[in-house]
Design an enzyme around this catalytic site. Structure first.
Site, PDB file in Angstrom:
ATOM      1  N   CYS A   1     -21.776  -8.594 105.854  1.00  0.00           N
ATOM      2  CA  CYS A   1     -20.768  -8.328 106.892  1.00  0.00           C
ATOM      3  C   CYS A   1     -21.441  -8.251 108.252  1.00  0.00           C
ATOM      4  O   CYS A   1     -22.125  -7.269 108.558  1.00  0.00           O
ATOM      5  CB  CYS A   1     -20.045  -7.016 106.580  1.00  0.00           C
ATOM      6  SG  CYS A   1     -18.909  -6.498 107.868  1.00  0.00           S
TER       7      CYS A   1
ATOM      8  N   CYS B   1     -20.270  -5.439 110.576  1.00  0.00           N
ATOM      9  CA  CYS B   1     -20.845  -4.134 110.222  1.00  0.00           C
ATOM     10  C   CYS B   1     -22.313  -4.025 110.656  1.00  0.00           C
ATOM     11  O   CYS B   1     -22.745  -2.987 111.131  1.00  0.00           O
ATOM     12  CB  CYS B   1     -20.793  -3.900 108.712  1.00  0.00           C
ATOM     13  SG  CYS B   1     -19.252  -4.370 107.939  1.00  0.00           S
ATOM     14  N   ASP B   2     -23.071  -5.080 110.470  1.00  0.00           N
ATOM     15  CA  ASP B   2     -24.534  -4.938 110.515  1.00  0.00           C
ATOM     16  C   ASP B   2     -25.255  -5.742 111.602  1.00  0.00           C
ATOM     17  O   ASP B   2     -26.462  -5.594 111.765  1.00  0.00           O
ATOM     18  CB  ASP B   2     -25.126  -5.340 109.155  1.00  0.00           C
ATOM     19  CG  ASP B   2     -24.684  -4.390 108.044  1.00  0.00           C
ATOM     20  OD1 ASP B   2     -24.290  -3.257 108.369  1.00  0.00           O
ATOM     21  OD2 ASP B   2     -24.722  -4.788 106.872  1.00  0.00           O
TER      22      ASP B   2
END
Ligand code: NAP
Length: 326
Positions: A135, A138-139
């Protein structure tokens, strides 16, 4: 156990399921959460979560899921830490089975989530959360000014790669064929980026590294030759699969297996059965959106139970009044 008919059963132990459980528990519905043997969902293979409001210093994904779980438990949610094996939504009370154990309830919230497809390598599994991720939203911010890779040739891969260009110094997209599945517009955008290099006819043979990821070993699908690509992270973007196999013969779903709900509601085609989180969400797939959807599912279930028991429910969940006649 079979004589005990619950108000609500929640199937699934991720952000959506635990949030549904929290709201249902606080509405005195005494929810039973059949959370799965490996509860916690996709956040269990994430390291730091920095985009969930309320955690200004970030939090580890597994810790966040423990907090979610504990918060619902505090208000009376009960857990069965096992996998549902069969459901029967043909009549109320609905029946949910874990092996030979039967659980019955007047309403069910399905929150079984989706899983990101994995490459299937042992080294991928070992380095999850330590370079291997699924993701970019997200990261990506963890990899500022670093070289990273994306695996996949669809729209998700292009979207992840484009998003990553805001942070990384270079993004190598690795695709197994010589033709992309991505839509032309997404592909054009990726091709236009100076930071993105598209590598075709290549697969990942191995994720390299000990404690942290150090690179990828790529194999050409044309010549079978291998080479190493030094990157600090790889974003695997080869699609998601909703965890809906148990429900496909009973609940409406789309071609990809995602459950379909009524407009502006979490209700499925079976009144009293609700679907929340990534089982219905192709698009956002975030913990915060899943949690919001779980809240909606519990409120919808509470409203449904109030109207079917003939009492008003809470102010929020009272059955919607009929439109006044004029
Ligand atoms: P997808 O369209 O199914 O593409 C998956 C990609 O991963 C394909 O290129 C596939 O290769 C590759 N792949 C699958 N398994 C692999 C493996 N084991 N090893 C290496 N490569 C593998 O999935 P998606 O990209 O997640 O898209 C899903 C749907 O969401 C699509 O309808 C897409 O249009 C939509 N979507 C839209 C947007 C947008 O419009 N902004 C963004 C994201 C997703 P092959 O091509 O060789 O099969």
């Amino acid at each position: 156990m079979a004589n005990d008919v619950r108000e609500i059963i929640i199937i699934g132990g991720g952000p959506a399921g635990y949030t549904a459980a929290l709201y249902a528990a606080r509405a005195n519905l005494e929810p039973l959460v059949i959370e799965g043997f490996s509860w916690g969902g996709q956040l269990m293979i994430t390291s730091d979560v920095e985009n969930y409001p309320g955690y200004p210093d970030g939090i580890l994904g597994p810790e966040m899921m423990q907090d979610f779980r504990r918060q619902a438990e505090r208000f009376g949610a009960e857990y069965v830490t096992d996998d549902v094996t069969r459901v029967d939504f043909s009549e109320r009370p609905f029946r949910v089975y874990v092996g030979d154990d039967e659980y019955r309830a007047e309403s069910v919230v399905v929150a079984t989530g989706a899983t990101a497809r994995q490459l299937g390598l042992e080294s991928e599994r070992r380095l999850q959360g330590r370079g291997v991720t699924y993701c970019a939203v997200c990261d990506a911010a963890f990899w500022r000014e670093r070289d990273v890779a994306v695996v996949g040739g669809g729209d998700s891969a292009m979207e992840e790669a484009l998003f990553l260009t805001k942070f990384a110094s270079k993004v190598t997209v690795i695709h197994r064929r010589d033709e992309f599945r991505a839509s032309p517009i997404m592909l054009d955008r990726a091709r236009a980026s100076e930071k993105i290099e598209l590598v075709m006819n290549a697969v990942v043979d191995e994720v390299l590294g000990g404690d942290r990821m150090e690179g990828l070993r790529l194999r050409s699908t044309v010549t079978d030759e291998t080479r190493e690509l030094p990157v600090d992270a790889v974003f695997v973007a080869i699609g998601h699969d909703p965890s809906t196999g148990l429900f496909l013969d009973q609940l409406d779903h789309d071609d990809a297996g995602y459950l379909v709900t009524q407009a502006e509601s979490t209700e499925t085609n079976v009144p009293g059965v609700f679907a929340v989180g990534d089982v219905v969400d192709h698009t956002y797939r975030q913990a915060i959106t899943a949690a919001g959807s779980g809240c909606m599912g519990a409120l919808d279930a509470e409203r449904f139970l109030a109207s079917s028991h003939g009492h008003p429910g809470s102010a929020l969940t009272a059955p919607r009044p009929e439109a006044a006649e004029v």
